[in-house]
Design a protein around this motif. Sequence first.
Motif, PDB file in Angstrom:
ATOM      1  N   LYS A   3     -17.888  16.454 -57.556  1.00  0.00           N
ATOM      2  CA  LYS A   3     -16.950  16.650 -56.453  1.00  0.00           C
ATOM      3  C   LYS A   3     -17.569  17.428 -55.301  1.00  0.00           C
ATOM      4  O   LYS A   3     -17.270  17.180 -54.130  1.00  0.00           O
ATOM      5  CB  LYS A   3     -15.704  17.385 -56.963  1.00  0.00           C
ATOM      6  CG  LYS A   3     -14.583  17.461 -55.950  1.00  0.00           C
ATOM      7  CD  LYS A   3     -13.307  18.039 -56.574  1.00  0.00           C
ATOM      8  CE  LYS A   3     -12.176  18.073 -55.565  1.00  0.00           C
ATOM      9  NZ  LYS A   3     -10.930  18.624 -56.157  1.00  0.00           N
ATOM     10  N   TYR A   4     -18.428  18.390 -55.614  1.00  0.00           N
ATOM     11  CA  TYR A   4     -19.067  19.220 -54.597  1.00  0.00           C
ATOM     12  C   TYR A   4     -20.571  19.311 -54.843  1.00  0.00           C
ATOM     13  O   TYR A   4     -21.034  19.304 -55.991  1.00  0.00           O
ATOM     14  CB  TYR A   4     -18.507  20.651 -54.610  1.00  0.00           C
ATOM     15  CG  TYR A   4     -17.037  20.770 -54.321  1.00  0.00           C
ATOM     16  CD1 TYR A   4     -16.507  20.345 -53.099  1.00  0.00           C
ATOM     17  CD2 TYR A   4     -16.174  21.329 -55.261  1.00  0.00           C
ATOM     18  CE1 TYR A   4     -15.152  20.469 -52.841  1.00  0.00           C
ATOM     19  CE2 TYR A   4     -14.824  21.457 -55.007  1.00  0.00           C
ATOM     20  CZ  TYR A   4     -14.315  21.020 -53.788  1.00  0.00           C
ATOM     21  OH  TYR A   4     -12.965  21.140 -53.538  1.00  0.00           O
ATOM     22  N   ASP A  47     -12.489  21.955 -66.726  1.00  0.00           N
ATOM     23  CA  ASP A  47     -11.953  21.304 -67.927  1.00  0.00           C
ATOM     24  C   ASP A  47     -11.431  19.894 -67.658  1.00  0.00           C
ATOM     25  O   ASP A  47     -11.014  19.192 -68.587  1.00  0.00           O
ATOM     26  CB  ASP A  47     -10.865  22.169 -68.569  1.00  0.00           C
ATOM     27  CG  ASP A  47      -9.756  22.540 -67.604  1.00  0.00           C
ATOM     28  OD1 ASP A  47      -9.755  22.030 -66.463  1.00  0.00           O
ATOM     29  OD2 ASP A  47      -8.892  23.351 -67.974  1.00  0.00           O
ATOM     30  N   LYS A  48     -11.467  19.470 -66.394  1.00  0.00           N
ATOM     31  CA  LYS A  48     -11.104  18.092 -66.054  1.00  0.00           C
ATOM     32  C   LYS A  48     -12.341  17.257 -65.721  1.00  0.00           C
ATOM     33  O   LYS A  48     -12.234  16.169 -65.155  1.00  0.00           O
ATOM     34  CB  LYS A  48     -10.125  18.077 -64.877  1.00  0.00           C
ATOM     35  CG  LYS A  48      -8.778  18.717 -65.190  1.00  0.00           C
ATOM     36  CD  LYS A  48      -7.842  18.650 -63.996  1.00  0.00           C
ATOM     37  CE  LYS A  48      -6.487  19.278 -64.327  1.00  0.00           C
ATOM     38  NZ  LYS A  48      -5.566  19.254 -63.151  1.00  0.00           N
ATOM     39  N   ASN A  49     -13.500  17.803 -66.045  1.00  0.00           N
ATOM     40  CA  ASN A  49     -14.787  17.115 -65.835  1.00  0.00           C
ATOM     41  C   ASN A  49     -15.114  16.869 -64.366  1.00  0.00           C
ATOM     42  O   ASN A  49     -15.806  15.907 -64.026  1.00  0.00           O
ATOM     43  CB  ASN A  49     -14.848  15.795 -66.620  1.00  0.00           C
ATOM     44  CG  ASN A  49     -14.946  16.030 -68.113  1.00  0.00           C
ATOM     45  OD1 ASN A  49     -15.421  17.072 -68.563  1.00  0.00           O
ATOM     46  ND2 ASN A  49     -14.481  15.068 -68.893  1.00  0.00           N
ATOM     47  N   GLU A  50     -14.623  17.767 -63.518  1.00  0.00           N
ATOM     48  CA  GLU A  50     -15.014  17.747 -62.106  1.00  0.00           C
ATOM     49  C   GLU A  50     -16.140  18.755 -61.922  1.00  0.00           C
ATOM     50  O   GLU A  50     -16.052  19.900 -62.376  1.00  0.00           O
ATOM     51  CB  GLU A  50     -13.836  18.109 -61.208  1.00  0.00           C
ATOM     52  CG  GLU A  50     -12.690  17.117 -61.297  1.00  0.00           C
ATOM     53  CD  GLU A  50     -11.457  17.634 -60.563  1.00  0.00           C
ATOM     54  OE1 GLU A  50     -10.794  16.814 -59.892  1.00  0.00           O
ATOM     55  OE2 GLU A  50     -11.169  18.835 -60.675  1.00  0.00           O
ATOM     56  N   ALA A  51     -17.212  18.343 -61.223  1.00  0.00           N
ATOM     57  CA  ALA A  51     -18.429  19.158 -61.198  1.00  0.00           C
ATOM     58  C   ALA A  51     -18.863  19.543 -59.793  1.00  0.00           C
ATOM     59  O   ALA A  51     -18.570  18.864 -58.806  1.00  0.00           O
ATOM     60  CB  ALA A  51     -19.564  18.411 -61.891  1.00  0.00           C
ATOM     61  N   ILE A  52     -19.574  20.668 -59.744  1.00  0.00           N
ATOM     62  CA  ILE A  52     -20.289  21.093 -58.550  1.00  0.00           C
ATOM     63  C   ILE A  52     -21.753  21.242 -58.945  1.00  0.00           C
ATOM     64  O   ILE A  52     -22.072  21.741 -60.026  1.00  0.00           O
ATOM     65  CB  ILE A  52     -19.725  22.412 -57.975  1.00  0.00           C
ATOM     66  CG1 ILE A  52     -20.474  22.803 -56.681  1.00  0.00           C
ATOM     67  CG2 ILE A  52     -19.779  23.545 -58.979  1.00  0.00           C
ATOM     68  CD1 ILE A  52     -19.812  23.953 -55.921  1.00  0.00           C
ATOM     69  N   ASP A 109     -18.271  16.325 -51.463  1.00  0.00           N
ATOM     70  CA  ASP A 109     -18.266  17.209 -50.287  1.00  0.00           C
ATOM     71  C   ASP A 109     -19.531  18.063 -50.311  1.00  0.00           C
ATOM     72  O   ASP A 109     -19.876  18.670 -51.335  1.00  0.00           O
ATOM     73  CB  ASP A 109     -17.035  18.120 -50.309  1.00  0.00           C
ATOM     74  CG  ASP A 109     -15.752  17.353 -50.054  1.00  0.00           C
ATOM     75  OD1 ASP A 109     -15.807  16.288 -49.415  1.00  0.00           O
ATOM     76  OD2 ASP A 109     -14.684  17.816 -50.515  1.00  0.00           O
ATOM     77  N   LEU A 110     -20.210  18.137 -49.172  1.00  0.00           N
ATOM     78  CA  LEU A 110     -21.427  18.930 -49.038  1.00  0.00           C
ATOM     79  C   LEU A 110     -21.047  20.277 -48.427  1.00  0.00           C
ATOM     80  O   LEU A 110     -20.610  20.361 -47.278  1.00  0.00           O
ATOM     81  CB  LEU A 110     -22.432  18.195 -48.149  1.00  0.00           C
ATOM     82  CG  LEU A 110     -23.798  18.841 -47.947  1.00  0.00           C
ATOM     83  CD1 LEU A 110     -24.512  19.063 -49.267  1.00  0.00           C
ATOM     84  CD2 LEU A 110     -24.655  17.981 -47.012  1.00  0.00           C
ATOM     85  N   SER A 147     -34.751  19.793 -50.406  1.00  0.00           N
ATOM     86  CA  SER A 147     -33.481  19.790 -51.115  1.00  0.00           C
ATOM     87  C   SER A 147     -32.944  18.376 -51.298  1.00  0.00           C
ATOM     88  O   SER A 147     -33.034  17.522 -50.411  1.00  0.00           O
ATOM     89  CB  SER A 147     -32.460  20.618 -50.324  1.00  0.00           C
ATOM     90  OG  SER A 147     -31.166  20.449 -50.864  1.00  0.00           O
ATOM     91  N   GLY A 148     -32.345  18.152 -52.473  1.00  0.00           N
ATOM     92  CA  GLY A 148     -31.688  16.880 -52.733  1.00  0.00           C
ATOM     93  C   GLY A 148     -30.197  16.907 -52.446  1.00  0.00           C
ATOM     94  O   GLY A 148     -29.486  15.938 -52.733  1.00  0.00           O
ATOM     95  N   ALA A 149     -29.719  18.013 -51.847  1.00  0.00           N
ATOM     96  CA  ALA A 149     -28.271  18.133 -51.604  1.00  0.00           C
ATOM     97  C   ALA A 149     -27.722  17.018 -50.712  1.00  0.00           C
ATOM     98  O   ALA A 149     -26.678  16.424 -51.045  1.00  0.00           O
ATOM     99  CB  ALA A 149     -27.955  19.512 -51.019  1.00  0.00           C
ATOM    100  N   PRO A 150     -28.359  16.690 -49.580  1.00  0.00           N
ATOM    101  CA  PRO A 150     -27.808  15.602 -48.750  1.00  0.00           C
ATOM    102  C   PRO A 150     -27.810  14.262 -49.481  1.00  0.00           C
ATOM    103  O   PRO A 150     -26.855  13.486 -49.366  1.00  0.00           O
ATOM    104  CB  PRO A 150     -28.735  15.574 -47.530  1.00  0.00           C
ATOM    105  CG  PRO A 150     -29.381  16.913 -47.489  1.00  0.00           C
ATOM    106  CD  PRO A 150     -29.519  17.328 -48.925  1.00  0.00           C
ATOM    107  N   GLU A 151     -28.883  13.984 -50.234  1.00  0.00           N
ATOM    108  CA  GLU A 151     -28.956  12.729 -50.985  1.00  0.00           C
ATOM    109  C   GLU A 151     -27.858  12.642 -52.037  1.00  0.00           C
ATOM    110  O   GLU A 151     -27.182  11.625 -52.170  1.00  0.00           O
ATOM    111  CB  GLU A 151     -30.324  12.610 -51.675  1.00  0.00           C
ATOM    112  CG  GLU A 151     -31.426  12.074 -50.796  1.00  0.00           C
ATOM    113  CD  GLU A 151     -32.226  13.168 -50.102  1.00  0.00           C
ATOM    114  OE1 GLU A 151     -33.290  12.876 -49.545  1.00  0.00           O
ATOM    115  OE2 GLU A 151     -31.770  14.325 -50.104  1.00  0.00           O
TER     116      GLU A 151
END
Length: 403
Positions: A49-50, A21-26, A74-75, A62-66
């Motif tokens: 954020k994550y 609800d604070k617009n922080e996303a994973i 944070d990864l 995977s695009g996770a590192p990019e």
Amino acid sequence: MTFERIYDETLSQASYIIANDKNEAIIIDPKRDIDTYLEYAKENGLTIKYVTETHIHADYLSGAPELAKATQADLLLSNEGGPDWQYAFDHQPLKDQQIIQLGNVELKVIHTPGHTPESLTFLVKNTKDQTAPTKAITGDFIFVGDVGRPDLLEKAAGQKGSQFEGAYQLFTSLNQFIKLPKNTEIWPGHGAGSFCGKSLSNIPQSTLEQEMATSPAFQYLNDKDAFTKFILDGQPEPPKYFAVMKQWNKSVRPLLIEIPKIQNLSTVELENAIKNNVLVIDARKKEEVAKGFIPGSLHIEGGKSFATFVGSLVDYNNQIVLVGNEDQIENLQRKLIRIGMDNIYGYISDVKELNGLKTSNIITAKEVQQLMKVKNVQLVDVRTATEYASGHIGYANKKFSIS
């Protein structure tokens, strides 16, 4: 809680954007062209954020590192599965039963080996709404109508005997998972068209109760041997590029933060490229190709399965020239980037002015039937072994298959 499913039809692959609800996303299981997530975040005022993923993927890069690098997020990656299944680049490790707290959004990490040894499932809850069912981001563990295949490490990566160990692990993981509330929502990593299972549905979401009642694999959870036989039988032949993805996704590699621009080649540049053994891939429709194509070019129509066929037929050391209509090129490039085919020298959109083009005839089914009566005509089926087994044309009491 924001919950958004991003679906790539070309690889039948789902990724997820979840925000509090604070617009922080994973972001879970991002594809490699990460501008999709950056644009969504910008349009919706989200801060990423994550970044995480359910497992070391075999079917795409995977695009996770990019994404983590581009956003300074944070990864978070699995630390399960033993020493052979550890990521070689910097990340924060995730363990079984660990909690990722994102304000009012809570993600519980569950180690669910079987498809791969390090596989994770994320149980997502909105702590401000205790009545809402848990959402399980299952990756390649549970699909709608199917479960993840445990044979890829053996068939794609050559690890002998690993399919049986994977099947036993999958059997145990599923028996643990069915203890969760029956209204738990299943949000898988793939849909119909993926090679990560044998009977995936095109329905995006299900529930644990529904899968226990209707998914064939769940009917064998009281007999490990019967389950193992069922789950290993009839799995599709994996594309050859899977082994490369499996290795690259856990290794240090160059990151692609932006989609590079590729050049429109002149006739002279194309001719020089061909002289230097650059591979020409013609992605136009077969009707266009038949009217005139570059000799020695490889025709793979630029549809949904374009990347899968390129990854199966083309060596990663090849430099590539694309032939396609102008409005196709970026789409083709994105499809190739998603499987790590970055070495694209350029493209050409109009072959009509080129010298030495060849033509081909497209024949009808009726003409095939007539030609089969001719003694010196041989019919060659170049589909995959799975396609061939599902139905093929008999010819002179012999069957031919090249895959």
